[in-house]
Enzyme design. Structure first.
Site, PDB file in Angstrom:
ATOM      1  N   SER A 327      -8.686  -1.874   8.303  1.00 56.52           N
ATOM      2  CA  SER A 327      -9.626  -2.432   7.328  1.00 56.52           C
ATOM      3  C   SER A 327      -9.491  -3.933   7.138  1.00 56.52           C
ATOM      4  O   SER A 327     -10.372  -4.551   6.532  1.00 56.52           O
ATOM      5  CB  SER A 327      -9.453  -1.722   5.980  1.00 56.52           C
ATOM      6  N   ASP A 351     -22.896   5.184  -1.038  1.00 53.93           N
ATOM      7  CA  ASP A 351     -21.774   5.828  -0.348  1.00 53.93           C
ATOM      8  C   ASP A 351     -21.633   7.237  -0.900  1.00 53.93           C
ATOM      9  O   ASP A 351     -21.177   7.444  -2.031  1.00 53.93           O
ATOM     10  CB  ASP A 351     -20.479   5.034  -0.563  1.00 53.93           C
TER      11      ASP A 351
END
Length: 610
Positions: A327, A351
């Site tokens: 990430s 999301d």
């Protein structure tokens, strides 16, 4: 008649004898008068030897003058040819005393064929060996004990992958360097700065012209040439930060192995640098080794232990370890998406836990609902950045990754740096002969799949965000000084690239990274009440060979960045729990927070001079 014949023969014989006598006398006169000095020198050569005195290598200092690498005296056992080859019985007896193979000693002698200089057989022997040789002096003609400077790594393992180690030059190295003044038996740098700056720090050997007795033992010094010490290196390293980083990593690895399920967390790396200059303040790789073990030649036991360690302690993972950035790569994906107008700071993306095109989701099945860019980066939302990859495409991701310096060496002044790998169509076609798929773009957008980076490269990425897009060449040496302290060469910051993104994009990314260390962010537990403002990004990289790797990259202070760090813990799990605690201790040392008085005597300043 017979008498006349005999008299004639006698006259001829007399003439022959006179001729021979005159010839011998003439030759003798020639040798004594015309060639007397030449043969006198040859005779002296049988009793006069030049005993080399090894020059001390240059000393390494940290940025504040703390000595890190020095020299110490040590005993060296050498063989001094007297009037011909060293007898086999002498070699055999010496091999027993030194616990060496006869063939090993003979190999050293073979490198010096025709030379009357001492051949160093074993370096850094103990007093017990010296005593045994002296007790059997009469049995060991030509064996001499020399006192030579030996490398001393003051803090043992500390900084081992930066400094490297030294050893006797081998045949391959000698073949490459014989035209540069190197010779058999020389001690040279094998690794790290010792290797890269060998010419600058090795000095110029001196020597004693001595008269020796029939055993090769010096009895009288006839002349001396003092050795010239090598030049010193003043490093950019801050000893306090280096020490804190190493201790923090060791403590965290022990904790993970013994107190958590991450029992294979036995390797790690960290890089700490000044984002305004590229100066390396600390560099750590674990597991490590003690470079002092190589003095005099590393033992077979120690060499076996290093070679058979599955975590490769001789590798500098900070510059040579290639890992999926996880990430932490979202910084680059986000920069590309914002700069190319693929998303606006205000746009919210839903999301639901998985992406709507390809069912790839967040860790632990988390769903964050409607989120904008700042929330997505601070909370490291995968689904949001999958969508950024979908909108960008792999070619744009590649372009921006290379703009940030990934996929190529940084140019640090250490040997052995890896390139890393930027995910791209050409690579897959070349290696696998296959087309590129959208799912692979999704993986690339969150730092997985084909993406690989070194800890140093990721430290450079976060530094570029901190300093406004400048890419400085990472550097470990501040200056080279002579034996008397005079400055021979200085190394100024060198800008080698620019990240061409707008201030608007940079500022949004910085604000998002600041949120990471505040309430609700993935690093909030460690830094929420920290007295210095931190901006950073956690990462958890999938590992096909075991448990996940933990990442953390950060810089501080947020308002005026002076420190940038990148940390990876192999098989350490989530970066928030494995790498972040190490970064906190590094920051504490750098900014003199919760430090012991002795350790806080010298606080890091970006431009501290020696």
């Amino acid at each position: 008649m017979l008498a006349k014949r005999l008299n004639g023969r006698l006259e001829v014989l007399s003439l022959v004898i006179i001729f021979i006598f005159v010839t011998l006398v003439s030759r003798l006169g020639y040798l004594q008068i015309a060639e007397g000095q030449y043969y006198g020198r040859l005779a002296d050569g049988n009793r006069i030897r030049l005993i080399p005195i090894m020059a001390p290598r240059g000393v390494f200092y940290d940025r504040n003058g703390v000595m890190l690498v020095s020299n110490r005296p040590g005993f060296t056992v050498s063989l001094l040819p007297i009037s011909g080859p060293v007898p086999d019985e002498v070699i055999a007896k010496l091999a027993v005393i030194l616990n060496m193979n006869v063939e090993e000693i003979q190999a050293k002698l073979s490198q010096h064929t025709g030379s009357f200089e001492p051949v160093r057989v074993k370096t850094d022997v103990g007093p017990d060996i010296v005593t045994k040789i002296e007790e059997r002096r009469a049995e060991l003609p030509g064996v001499v004990i020399e006192i030579q400077p030996l490398r001393n790594y003051v803090n043992n393992e500390l900084g081992a992958h930066i400094f490297g180690y030294v050893g006797e030059i081998n045949d391959v190295e000698l073949e490459k360097r014989k035209n540069e003044g190197y010779k058999a038996g020389d001690i040279v740098g094998k690794f790290g700065l010792e290797n890269l700056y060998d010419k600058e720090i090795r000095g110029v050997d001196g020597g004693n012209q001595v008269e020796v007795d029939v055993t090769g033992r010096p009895v009288q010094v006839l002349g001396k040439k003092d050795p010239v010490p090598g030049n010193n290196l003043v490093l950019t390293i801050d000893y306090r930060v280096q020490k804190a980083a190493e201790a923090a990593i060791d403590e965290q690895l022990t904790y993970l192995q013994t107190k958590t399920e991450y029992t294979k967390a036995k390797a790690a790396a960290a890089v700490v640098l000044n984002p305004k200059t590229g100066e390396i303040l600390a560099m750590v790789s674990r597991p490590t080794f003690n470079p002092n073990l190589f003095n005099g030649g590393i033992s077979a036991k120690d060499w076996k232990a290093l070679n058979e360690n599955p975590y490769h302690p001789m590798d500098n993972k900070a510059i040579a370890g290639e890992y999926p950035p996880g990430s932490t790569f979202k910084i680059i994906t986000g920069a590309a998406a914002l700069e190319l107008g693929k998303v606006t700071p205000e746009e919210k993306i839903l999301d639901t836990g998985t992406h709507w095109i390809i069912p790839k989701g967040n860790a632990m099945g988390e769903a964050l609902g409607w989120i904008n860019f700042r929330e997505a980066l601070a909370k490291s939302d995968n689904v949001y950045f999958y969508e950024m990859g979908n909108r960008l495409g792999i070619d744009n991701l590649e372009k921006y990754a290379r703009m940030f310096g990934l996929g190529a060496p940084t140019g640090i002044n250490l040997p052995g740096e890896s390139d890393g790998l930027v995910a791209n169509r050409r690579y897959k076609e070349k290696v696998y002969g296959e087309d590129w798929y959208l799912s692979e773009t999704f993986d690339a957008a969150i730092g997985q799949g084909f993406q690989l980076a070194t800890p140093l490269q990721m430290a450079m990425v976060i530094a570029e965000i901190a300093n406004g897009g400048h890419r400085y060449k990472p550097n470990l040496v501040s200056k080279i000084t002579g034996p008397n302290g005079e400055v021979i060469k200085t190394f100024a910051p060198e800008e080698i690239g620019r990240v061409t993104i707008s201030d608007r994009t940079l500022n949004l990314i910085r604000e998002s990274l600041k949120d990471v260390a505040q309430e609700g962010g993935t690093a909030a537990a460690a830094f929420q009440d920290f007295p210095v403002s931190i901006a950073g990004k956690t990462g958890t990289a999938e590992n096909p060979h075991g448990q996940d790797h933990g990442w953390f990259v950060a810089y501080a202070p947020y308002e005026d960045p002076r420190i940038a760090v990148a940390i990876i813990i192999e098989q350490g799990g989530f970066g928030a729990s494995s790498a972040v605690p190490i970064a906190k201790k590094i920051m504490e040392a750098a900014f003199n927070i919760n430090q012991e008085p002795a350790e806080s005597a010298k606080i890091y300043r970006p431009h501290t001079a020696l």
